[in-house]
Design an enzyme around this catalytic site. Structure first.
Site, PDB file in Angstrom:
ATOM      1  N   GLY A  45       0.779  -1.245   0.000  1.00  0.00           N
ATOM      2  CA  GLY A  45       0.000   0.000   0.000  1.00  0.00           C
ATOM      3  C   GLY A  45       0.805   1.286   0.000  1.00  0.00           C
ATOM      4  N   SER A  46       2.070   1.226  -0.400  1.00  0.00           N
ATOM      5  CA  SER A  46       2.845   2.473  -0.386  1.00  0.00           C
ATOM      6  C   SER A  46       2.315   3.467  -1.435  1.00  0.00           C
ATOM      7  CB  SER A  46       4.337   2.200  -0.578  1.00  0.00           C
ATOM      8  OG  SER A  46       4.604   1.737  -1.879  1.00  0.00           O
ATOM      9  N   ASN A  47       1.859   2.956  -2.575  1.00  0.00           N
ATOM     10  CA  ASN A  47       1.280   3.866  -3.581  1.00  0.00           C
ATOM     11  C   ASN A  47      -0.034   4.454  -3.082  1.00  0.00           C
ATOM     12  OD1 ASN A  47       2.785   3.963  -6.335  1.00  0.00           O
ATOM     13  ND2 ASN A  47       2.997   1.862  -5.600  1.00  0.00           N
ATOM     14  N   MET A  92      -3.373  -6.927  -7.949  1.00  0.00           N
ATOM     15  CA  MET A  92      -2.945  -8.291  -8.295  1.00  0.00           C
ATOM     16  C   MET A  92      -4.069  -9.226  -8.750  1.00  0.00           C
ATOM     17  SD  MET A  92       0.117  -7.598  -7.637  1.00  0.00           S
ATOM     18  CE  MET A  92       1.046  -9.092  -7.839  1.00  0.00           C
ATOM     19  N   ARG A  93      -5.083  -8.662  -9.383  1.00  0.00           N
ATOM     20  CA  ARG A  93      -6.172  -9.486  -9.909  1.00  0.00           C
ATOM     21  C   ARG A  93      -6.529  -8.956 -11.293  1.00  0.00           C
ATOM     22  NH1 ARG A  93      -8.860 -13.871  -7.529  1.00  0.00           N
ATOM     23  NH2 ARG A  93      -9.063 -13.574  -5.308  1.00  0.00           N
ATOM     24  N   ASN A 136      -3.871   1.584 -13.905  1.00  0.00           N
ATOM     25  CA  ASN A 136      -2.971   0.743 -13.106  1.00  0.00           C
ATOM     26  C   ASN A 136      -1.554   1.305 -13.205  1.00  0.00           C
ATOM     27  OD1 ASN A 136      -2.140  -1.630 -11.624  1.00  0.00           O
ATOM     28  ND2 ASN A 136      -1.338  -2.468 -13.542  1.00  0.00           N
ATOM     29  N   HIS A 163       2.524   0.039 -13.139  1.00  0.00           N
ATOM     30  CA  HIS A 163       3.353  -1.158 -13.291  1.00  0.00           C
ATOM     31  C   HIS A 163       4.826  -0.749 -13.234  1.00  0.00           C
ATOM     32  CE1 HIS A 163       4.372  -5.201 -14.469  1.00  0.00           C
ATOM     33  NE2 HIS A 163       5.207  -4.695 -15.353  1.00  0.00           N
TER      34      HIS A 163
HETATM   35  C1  GRF Z   1       3.979  -1.421  -7.244  1.00  0.00           C
HETATM   36  O1  GRF Z   1       5.302  -1.709  -7.601  1.00  0.00           O
HETATM   37  C2  GRF Z   1       3.113  -1.318  -8.463  1.00  0.00           C
HETATM   38  O2  GRF Z   1       3.797  -0.850  -9.581  1.00  0.00           O
HETATM   39  C3  GRF Z   1       2.679  -2.749  -8.696  1.00  0.00           C
HETATM   40  O3  GRF Z   1       2.487  -3.280  -7.408  1.00  0.00           O
HETATM   41  C4  GRF Z   1       3.332  -2.591  -6.495  1.00  0.00           C
HETATM   42  C5  GRF Z   1       2.490  -2.112  -5.354  1.00  0.00           C
HETATM   43  O4  GRF Z   1       3.283  -1.570  -4.328  1.00  0.00           O
HETATM   44  N1  GRF Z   1       1.492  -2.820  -9.508  1.00  0.00           N
HETATM   45  P1  GRF Z   1       2.591  -0.910  -3.057  1.00  0.00           P
HETATM   46  O5  GRF Z   1       1.646  -1.957  -2.488  1.00  0.00           O
HETATM   47  O6  GRF Z   1       1.859   0.298  -3.531  1.00  0.00           O
HETATM   48  O7  GRF Z   1       3.702  -0.580  -2.116  1.00  0.00           O
END
Ligand code: GRF
Length: 172
Positions: free
Chosen positions: A12-14, A77-78, A92, A94
């Site tokens: 969940g860092s993003n 992840m789905r 999304n 990536h």
């Molecule tokens: C990120 O690297 C994103 O690009 C990928 O999954 C990861 C999620 O990281 N789709 P976080 O859970 O947001 O830390």
């Protein structure tokens, strides 16, 4: 006021970066997670963000009567089915310069391949993994002697800045 729903089921860092970015910007952020034990839920609680734990199979029913301007996938992840994608705009993030290194472990695969530059892509979601139209990309140079962990950290820093900026642009 705009409303976004972040789909995240990992660290969940993003998600946290997006919450921080929109604190003073008249955009409400909520979280949907399909895993009851995901670390992202602790972040939502700490940040006081409304969250929903929704089984993958129930996603369409959950969204049916709700209104969001944008759905923001961040480590969900789905692969969402078309009937869910039809309910709005989904994007999304990536951790590679698509179309290179689609799928899992993209940072590791780019590192092991010894490419000189990798990076981050934000794209629209369709029902093929990491294949939707690209909205924005940011490159990250893999310096000589850089460790995998250093690259991974750099990628995350770049992700956090790029994703919030793209989301803000799409909400205008
Ligand atoms: C990120 O690297 C994103 O690009 C990928 O999954 C990861 C999620 O990281 N789709 P976080 O859970 O947001 O830390």
């Amino acid at each position: 006021m705009k409303h976004i729903l972040v789909f995240a089921s990992g660290d969940g860092s993003n998600f946290e970066a997006i919450v921080g970015h929109f604190l003073d910007k008249n955009v409400s952020v909520e979280l949907l997670c399909d895993k009851p034990n995901a670390p992202v839920l602790a972040r939502a609680k700490r940040l006081g963000i409304k969250f929903y734990i929704v089984k993958f199979e129930d996603t369409r029913d959950f969204l049916k009567n709700k209104k969001y301007n944008l759905f923001v996938l961040a480590g969900y992840m789905r692969i969402l089915p078309q009937e869910v994608l039809d309910l709005g705009t989904f994007i999304n993030i990536h951790p590679s310069l698509l179309p290179y290194f689609k799928g899992l472990d993209a940072i590791r695969r780019a590192y092991d391949a010894k490419v000189s530059t990798t990076g981050v892509s934000v794209h629209y979601v369709n029902n093929e993994v990491d294949c939707g139209k690209i909205i924005a990309q940011s490159g990250v140079k893999i310096e000589e002697k850089m460790t995998f962990e250093e690259l991974e950290n750099k990628i995350h820093v770049v992700e956090h800045a790029l994703y919030s900026k793209v989301v803000e642009g799409l909400l205008k």
